[in-house]
Design an enzyme around this catalytic site. Structure first.
Site, PDB file in Angstrom:
ATOM      1  N   SER A 563       0.701  -1.294  -0.019  1.00  0.00           N
ATOM      2  CA  SER A 563      -0.100   0.094  -0.058  1.00  0.00           C
ATOM      3  C   SER A 563       0.885   1.159  -0.129  1.00  0.00           C
ATOM      4  O   SER A 563       1.628   1.411  -0.843  1.00  0.00           O
ATOM      5  CB  SER A 563      -0.762   0.038   1.136  1.00  0.00           C
ATOM      6  N   ASP A 648      -9.605  -3.870  -5.099  1.00  0.00           N
ATOM      7  CA  ASP A 648      -9.008  -3.056  -4.462  1.00  0.00           C
ATOM      8  C   ASP A 648      -9.612  -1.554  -4.404  1.00  0.00           C
ATOM      9  O   ASP A 648      -9.623  -1.075  -5.517  1.00  0.00           O
ATOM     10  CB  ASP A 648      -7.687  -2.762  -4.567  1.00  0.00           C
ATOM     11  N   HIS A 683      -8.050  -5.153  -1.348  1.00  0.00           N
ATOM     12  CA  HIS A 683      -6.772  -4.402  -0.807  1.00  0.00           C
ATOM     13  C   HIS A 683      -6.068  -5.410   0.256  1.00  0.00           C
ATOM     14  O   HIS A 683      -4.835  -5.353   0.060  1.00  0.00           O
ATOM     15  CB  HIS A 683      -6.887  -3.078   0.032  1.00  0.00           C
TER      16      HIS A 683
END
Length: 711
Positions: A563, A648, A683
């Site tokens: 991320s 995501d 995610h």
């Protein structure tokens, strides 16, 4: 037919292997990687600066060509790593074998019930359970995640029980895009009520009459949570009362409940600021403001009985302080210090009890837990022995108790749950997470070092290795990990999957770089916005320290981050690629400028205070200077494995996909470049405790393959 032809071009040829006593060397298949078509797309900033994005067309998950390209990249990865499939399966089984499959959490007691979570052998998901009266009572299953997740490719869920313990909200996401549905189960009958609410986000907060609850609603395009509604059981969802709407596009709201259960709190926040309103949970009415939002001021509200709120805030306190204020006059003018600001101690949080206050703090990057008695202000601190560890307050729902639950772990000690008697000071180990097999924590060593960065700052780094495999001679492989954003502190915690690295001779390090809050509030400020480059240079300096001090071979250091940590990976391979043999960038945020310019993209506007507002030229140019996608050059890059999830909602899949497509045209080396897209997840990657292990096995397989390790 076009999609089929694209994938068929990636059929795996014969793989040639030559073996020696020391290692296996694999000649990779002579297969060309997928080539994304070039479709120039002009992006003009408000400052007149024009950028051309050749792969912007990938920003359309409904386009069959996009899906075909992602599937072709997956097929290419499968082909190129086909010779590691058996090894990956062995790694998966090895990691799975350390997990106690029929496991359960330590129960907590609330109002005569004992609540806990357990797993069954072979089960992917938790089963939420309780027992009434004592732990010998018959078990009641609140919800079985394995039944809930049956025939679903993805599941994330949790529960919230009503104050009278008769109802349970089941809150679940079955796609990975953080849109949750809410169902209500009657725990007396086992039946689901007719009430069902779709497309919510975050938790719920029950009113004390057990007849209604508050929940939050995200915007379906931007995912910004902007509304709070109240649902009364048995009524039509479409008629739910709108209680609060956040008009500021930079703020994201949520609901929670105070420790006393007396008040529902509506919070609204962004990375630099927050504010809150409160509602009496006994007599629901219009929300009342605590204190209006102010730039660079965060505050969080709790209530533990009586006439005052307790507020944890950084107002005039970069390391935070605790104040109290009358409920009748909650505004900042009336805030009085309970725990004043301290220059060298970061106040993480506080839990409240009838006779005590439990305080979690950080001093020089290490967690501390301090107990203060209300009656006389006397205090004491819990003691921990290891040089690098993580400790924190656990879930303590009871107010009138002398028992504090807290957690402890280190890079050598599995997650442990303790009960601590705040009066007698007796510490009881309730559970240390079992690690099956021949694991012995005495075989491993953890260290904490301070690395001097290029600007003189001292960066904490936590290191772990297996004692009998470690040689401090600059010959062994290493893995370094970091995050460094949003003020999130990366604690030195235990990982049973990491043993598969340590047992094969790896040194593993966590760099506590600026952008987190390991060293206090200034540590975060010094790694965000116009100071973001400190995050990247800290990581490189920690990486080189491992090499220069002979912990790790100069040609065997691997790095990973996900991320915002994936942004870190993208930045450092642009800045100093020769430091790393290989890099794993998971769901990486790499197209910083384009994303921050597009207010329609989920989770953008309220992050302007983390990364920068592209409408401000100075901030636009600074982001452009480090954005990984905008700084890819014609040069050598390390081996790269890039992962993403099609659904995501936090870092859209097209960012890593575009980055890989561009790298393929620019990089001058013969190193590996792979893109893996989980077509069923978001995610967090695969759901389920075992499915996630397969993705870790793939990452480890990528690294071991580069080093020629196959057992």
């Amino acid at each position: 037919m076009k999609k089929l032809n694209l994938i068929l071009t990636l059929i795996c040829p014969q793989i040639i292997m030559s073996c020696s006593k020391k290692e296996s060397q694999v000649i990779l298949p002579d297969v060309q990687p997928p080539v994304a078509k070039v479709v120039p797309y002009e992006i003009l900033s408000t400052h007149g600066h024009l950028r051309v994005d050749n792969y912007y067309w990938l920003n359309d998950r409904e386009n069959p060509e996009v899906i075909a390209y992602l599937e072709a990249e997956n097929a290419y990865l499968d082909t190129m790593m086909g010779h590691t499939k058996l090894f990956q399966e062995n790694l998966f089984q090895e990691m799975k074998s350390r997990i106690k499959e029929d496991d359960s959490s330590v129960p907590y007691q609330l109002d005569g019930y004992f609540y806990y979570v357990r797993y069954v052998e072979g089960g992917e998901y938790p089963i939420y359970c309780r027992k009434k009266g004592n732990l010998d009572a018959p078990e009641e299953i609140i919800v079985d995640g394995n039944e809930l997740g049956k025939d679903k490719p993805y599941l994330n869920f949790y529960t919230s029980v009503s104050p009278d313990h008769n109802l349970a909200a089941i809150i679940m996401d079955t796609q990975g895009r953080n849109f949750y549905s809410i169902m209500i189960k009657d725990l007396r009958t086992g039946q689901l009520l007719d009430d069902r609410i779709e497309d919510t986000r975050g938790g719920i907060a029950w009113t004390n009459d057990n007849r209604s609850f508050y929940y939050s609603i995200p915007d379906k395009q931007t995912l910004r949570v902007f509304q709070v509604k109240r649902h009364i059981l048995g009524t039509v969802t479409q008629q739910d009362e709108l209680v609060f709407q956040e008009e500021d596009i930079t703020l994201d709201c949520y609901v929670t409940k105070t420790k006393s259960k007396k008040y529902v709190i509506i919070g609204s926040s962004r990375t630099d600021a927050s504010y809150a309103l409160f509602i009496d949970a006994d007599q629901p009415a219009k929300p009342q403001l605590i204190e209006k939002v102010k730039d660079n001021v965060q505050y969080h509200v709790d209530h533990a009985g009586g006439d005052n709120f307790y507020i944890h805030t950084n107002l005039d306190a970069v390391n935070y302080r605790l104040v109290q204020t009358p409920i009748s006059k909650p505004h900042a003018d009336n805030w009085k210090d309970v725990i004043p600001h301290r220059e060298n101690i970061f106040l993480e949080g506080v839990d409240y009890f009838k006779e005590y206050m439990a305080i979690q703090e950080t001093f020089e990057g290490l967690a501390k837990i301090r107990i203060v008695q209300w009656s006389d202000g006397s205090e004491h601190e819990l003691e921990f022995d290891e040089s690098a560890y993580s400790a924190g307050l656990g879930y303590n729902p009871n107010f009138d108790t002398q028992m504090l639950r807290f957690s402890y772990t280190s890079m050598t000690t599995p997650f442990s749950t303790y009960d601590y008697n705040m009066e007698s000071r007796e510490k009881i180990l309730m559970k240390e997470q079992p690690v099956l097999g021949d694991f012995d924590k005495n075989n491993y060593q953890t260290e904490r070092v301070m690395v001097t960065a290029r600007d003189g700052k001292r960066i904490p780094m936590s290191i772990v290795y297996r004692k009998d495999r470690f040689k401090k001679d600059g010959s062994i492989p290493g893995w370094i990990y970091a995050y460094g954003s949003y003020g999130y502190s990366m604690e030195p915690t235990f990982s049973s999957t990491r043993l598969s690295l340590l047992d094969r001779g790896f040194v593993y390090a966590i760099a506590h770089i600026r952008g987190g809050q390991e060293m206090g509030g200034e540590w975060y400020e010094d790694g965000k916005m116009m100071n973001k480059n400190n995050t990247f240079t800290d990581f490189i300096d920690c990486s080189k320290w491992l090499q220069d001090n002979d912990y790790v071979a100069k040609d065997k250091l691997f790095a990973s981050g996900g991320s915002a940590g994936g942004l870190l990976m993208g930045a450092v391979v642009n800045m100093d690629p020769k430091v790393y043999r290989g890099v794993i960038a998971a769901v990486p945020f790499v197209d910083v400028v384009t994303t921050m310019m597009d207010e329609s993209i989920p989770l953008t506007t309220f992050e302007w205070l983390e990364w920068g507002n592209p409408n401000i030229q100075e901030q636009y140019e600074y982001m452009l200077s480090y954005s990984p996608y905008d700084n890819v050059e014609e040069k050598d890059y390390p081996n790269l494995l890039v992962t993403t999830g099609l659904h995501d909602s936090q870092v859209q899949y097209w960012e890593p996909a575009k980055w890989v497509a561009l790298l393929r045209t620019k990089k001058k080396d013969a190193n590996r470049l792979y893109l893996y897209t989980n077509l069923d997840a978001g995610h967090g990657g695969a759901s389920g405790r075992f499915q996630r292990l397969k993705e870790i096995a793939q990452e480890y397989g990528f690294v071991f393959d580069i080093l020629g390790i196959y057992d």
